[in-house]
Design an enzyme around this catalytic site. Structure first.
Site, PDB file in Angstrom:
ATOM      1  N   HIS A   1       3.440 -40.174  42.104  1.00  0.00           N
ATOM      2  CA  HIS A   1       2.963 -38.886  42.628  1.00  0.00           C
ATOM      3  C   HIS A   1       3.849 -38.417  43.791  1.00  0.00           C
ATOM      4  CE1 HIS A   1      -0.539 -36.174  43.881  1.00  0.00           C
ATOM      5  NE2 HIS A   1       0.219 -36.159  44.950  1.00  0.00           N
TER       6      HIS A   1
ATOM      7  N   HIS B   1       6.691 -35.281  44.212  1.00  0.00           N
ATOM      8  CA  HIS B   1       6.683 -34.241  45.251  1.00  0.00           C
ATOM      9  C   HIS B   1       8.099 -33.913  45.699  1.00  0.00           C
ATOM     10  CE1 HIS B   1       2.666 -33.044  46.453  1.00  0.00           C
ATOM     11  NE2 HIS B   1       2.238 -34.286  46.562  1.00  0.00           N
TER      12      HIS B   1
HETATM   13 ZN    ZN Z   1       0.296 -34.884  46.526  1.00  0.00          ZN
END
Ligand code: ZN
Length: 153
Positions: free
Chosen positions: A131, A135
């Site tokens: 995750h 980003h």
């Molecule tokens: Zn996040």
């Protein structure tokens, strides 16, 4: 240390590809300290620098009852397996969705002292690492949802 403002979708800072850190100087140390505090106060299990508006490849991760992990210029090395995860994001407050993540990942990067570190994560740690590295490439979990209609408050 200071808590920085977390950028919220659709802030363009979240969509820019972050640049590699070339020199881990005092300003980077300060940024890392602020990111850790911002993550802990939120509270969240991970934070990427572009979530506080800084376009550099830095992530911080802290699972419940675990130590803080700081990775500068993190890269996925290997990944395996697949599992369905429930996920949310500090930059998409109030929502959760389902997506597929790896069961395990191996990543490498630099720690805050500039030393190369390698890390293997399983399940939640693998999920958070994927995750947060996403980003840095301007990718949000909502881009990877199994079924967009299932994004739920
Ligand atoms: Zn996040």
């Amino acid at each position: 240390m200071a808590v920085r403002q977390i950028r919220i979708l659709p802030d363009p800072a979240l969509r820019r590809k972050a640049k590699r850190v070339s020199d881990i100087d005092k300003s980077i140390q300060g940024l890392v300290d602020d990111m850790v505090e911002t993550m802990q106060v939120a509270p969240g299990v991970g934070l990427a620098a572009n979530q506080v508006g800084v376009g550099l490849r830095i992530i911080v991760v802290q699972l419940p009852d675990e130590d803080v992990v700081v990775l500068i210029n993190p890269e996925g090395v290997k990944r395996g397996g697949e599992r369905l995860c429930e996920e949310g994001c500090l930059s998409v407050p109030g929502y959760q969705g389902e997506l597929k993540r790896s069961v395990w990942v191996k990543v490498k990067g630099l720690n805050r002292h500039g030393k190369e570190v390698r890390l293997r994560g399983e399940k939640l740690l693998a999920q958070v690492l994927e995750h947060e590295i996403d980003h840095l490439d301007g990718i949000l979990y909502v881009d990877r949802l199994e079924n967009r209609d299932k994004l739920a408050p």
